[in-house]
Design a protein around this motif. Sequence first.
Motif, mmCIF file in Angstrom:
data_model
loop_
_atom_site.group_PDB
_atom_site.id
_atom_site.type_symbol
_atom_site.label_atom_id
_atom_site.label_comp_id
_atom_site.label_asym_id
_atom_site.label_seq_id
_atom_site.Cartn_x
_atom_site.Cartn_y
_atom_site.Cartn_z
ATOM 1 N N TRP A 1 -19.668 -38.724 -15.362
ATOM 2 C CA TRP A 1 -18.879 -38.254 -16.759
ATOM 3 C C TRP A 1 -20.261 -38.479 -18.074
ATOM 4 N N ASN A 2 -20.678 -38.654 -17.761
ATOM 5 C CA ASN A 2 -22.061 -38.638 -18.905
ATOM 6 C C ASN A 2 -22.600 -36.891 -18.676
ATOM 7 N N ILE A 3 -21.880 -36.096 -18.134
ATOM 8 C CA ILE A 3 -22.418 -34.698 -18.170
ATOM 9 C C ILE A 3 -21.675 -33.649 -18.948
ATOM 10 N N LYS A 4 -22.314 -33.315 -19.937
ATOM 11 C CA LYS A 4 -21.667 -32.195 -20.744
ATOM 12 C C LYS A 4 -21.302 -30.934 -19.839
ATOM 13 N N GLN A 5 -22.856 -30.762 -19.835
ATOM 14 C CA GLN A 5 -23.132 -29.352 -18.673
ATOM 15 C C GLN A 5 -23.819 -29.283 -17.615
ATOM 16 N N LEU A 6 -24.406 -27.473 -17.068
ATOM 17 C CA LEU A 6 -25.264 -27.497 -16.541
ATOM 18 C C LEU A 6 -25.920 -26.362 -17.063
ATOM 19 N N LYS B 1 -45.306 -8.250 -2.347
ATOM 20 C CA LYS B 1 -46.016 -9.779 -2.760
ATOM 21 C C LYS B 1 -45.213 -10.623 -1.729
ATOM 22 N N GLU B 2 -44.619 -11.927 -1.157
ATOM 23 C CA GLU B 2 -43.793 -12.648 -0.528
ATOM 24 C C GLU B 2 -43.263 -13.565 -2.094
ATOM 25 N N VAL B 3 -41.646 -12.795 -2.243
ATOM 26 C CA VAL B 3 -41.551 -14.263 -2.837
ATOM 27 C C VAL B 3 -39.934 -14.903 -2.342
ATOM 28 N N GLU B 4 -40.216 -16.143 -3.615
ATOM 29 C CA GLU B 4 -39.151 -17.390 -2.758
ATOM 30 C C GLU B 4 -38.376 -17.271 -3.765
ATOM 31 N N LEU B 5 -37.431 -17.133 -3.926
ATOM 32 C CA LEU B 5 -35.500 -17.915 -3.777
ATOM 33 C C LEU B 5 -35.495 -19.102 -4.427
ATOM 34 N N LYS B 6 -34.988 -19.438 -5.728
ATOM 35 C CA LYS B 6 -35.415 -21.340 -5.742
ATOM 36 C C LYS B 6 -33.950 -20.944 -6.632
ATOM 37 N N LEU B 7 -32.479 -21.732 -6.785
ATOM 38 C CA LEU B 7 -32.131 -22.603 -7.418
ATOM 39 C C LEU B 7 -32.526 -24.122 -8.024
ATOM 40 N N MET B 8 -32.125 -23.627 -9.897
ATOM 41 C CA MET B 8 -32.788 -24.978 -10.392
ATOM 42 C C MET B 8 -31.258 -24.958 -11.337
ATOM 43 N N TRP B 9 -31.679 -26.915 -12.523
ATOM 44 C CA TRP B 9 -30.604 -26.254 -12.622
ATOM 45 C C TRP B 9 -30.477 -27.978 -14.342
ATOM 46 N N ASP B 10 -30.661 -27.826 -14.964
ATOM 47 C CA ASP B 10 -30.271 -28.748 -16.302
ATOM 48 C C ASP B 10 -29.330 -29.414 -16.052
ATOM 49 N N HIS B 11 -29.661 -30.689 -16.422
ATOM 50 C CA HIS B 11 -28.510 -31.274 -16.236
ATOM 51 C C HIS B 11 -28.652 -32.141 -18.405
ATOM 52 N N MET B 12 -27.273 -31.576 -19.044
ATOM 53 C CA MET B 12 -27.370 -31.518 -20.307
ATOM 54 C C MET B 12 -25.723 -32.839 -20.796
ATOM 55 N N PRO B 13 -26.686 -33.733 -20.681
ATOM 56 C CA PRO B 13 -25.580 -35.688 -21.067
ATOM 57 C C PRO B 13 -25.041 -35.219 -22.479
ATOM 58 N N LEU B 14 -23.963 -36.374 -22.135
ATOM 59 C CA LEU B 14 -23.314 -36.550 -23.720
ATOM 60 C C LEU B 14 -24.779 -37.300 -24.438
ATOM 61 N N THR B 15 -24.705 -38.027 -23.742
ATOM 62 C CA THR B 15 -25.957 -39.107 -24.243
ATOM 63 C C THR B 15 -26.784 -39.303 -23.963
ATOM 64 N N GLY B 16 -28.316 -39.715 -23.795
ATOM 65 C CA GLY B 16 -29.251 -39.615 -22.534
ATOM 66 C C GLY B 16 -30.176 -38.587 -23.509
ATOM 67 N N ALA B 17 -31.472 -37.950 -22.785
ATOM 68 C CA ALA B 17 -32.463 -37.345 -22.397
ATOM 69 C C ALA B 17 -32.090 -36.525 -21.582
ATOM 70 N N LEU B 18 -32.185 -35.077 -21.899
ATOM 71 C CA LEU B 18 -32.510 -33.939 -20.834
ATOM 72 C C LEU B 18 -32.720 -34.092 -19.232
ATOM 73 N N TYR B 19 -32.909 -33.603 -18.096
ATOM 74 C CA TYR B 19 -33.571 -33.625 -17.012
ATOM 75 C C TYR B 19 -33.207 -32.628 -16.027
#
Length: 210
Positions: A114-119, A175-193
């Motif tokens: 409920w507190n996540i606006k977007q990723l 070179k050897e390349v590694e692929l990884k999926l990452m995301w930032d949580h953008m809440p309605l209130t509180g700090a981004l993590y």
Amino acid sequence: CAKRTTSAFDLIVRVRLKSKNSRSQINTQPTFKSVATMHTVWIRLNGVVMFGLTALLGFSILAALSTLGHDKRHQPAVTKLQLNTLKSLKSHGGVDRALLSFDLHADLRPAFHWNIKQLFVYVVATYKTKTNPLNEVVLWDKIVEAIHPEDMILKEDNCFVKYALVDQVAELRGKEVELKLMWDHMPLTGALYMGGSDQTSTFKLPNEYK
């Protein structure tokens, strides 16, 4: 007769003094009352405002604490993330540049509450070179909003990168390349993590330009 005249004069003076005192009391009494009334209104208004701000701060803190640790218990499921096609590997302006496409299948619904606006979701390519022990380059990104649940399931096949894999110098070949999926949580209130998937995939770039 002299005594009677003096008594009448004293009586008149006393009546006049009493009338003046009563008039002064009548004129000043409403002023004191209005000042006291205004003083009471401002005190009450200040108390209401301070109570409202304190309650708002308390609810905001409780909202942030209610989702504490959610990202550790509920993470998006990445079922597929791998190289599809290496389009090219060339020298571009004195540096190495690779263009490629990839496949990405992921379910982002567990990360929402409920507190996540977007990723803010992005694919990162990581590799090592002699010049830099650690290189991280964002190849693709996307904003997934909570109001669009249909976008929470990613199914990207043969998805061409938005941003080229560019080295700082010319050390991409072999070179050897590694692929990884990452995301930032953008809440309605509180700090981004931030968050990231434990599932990764690797591929090796050719030793010669392509």
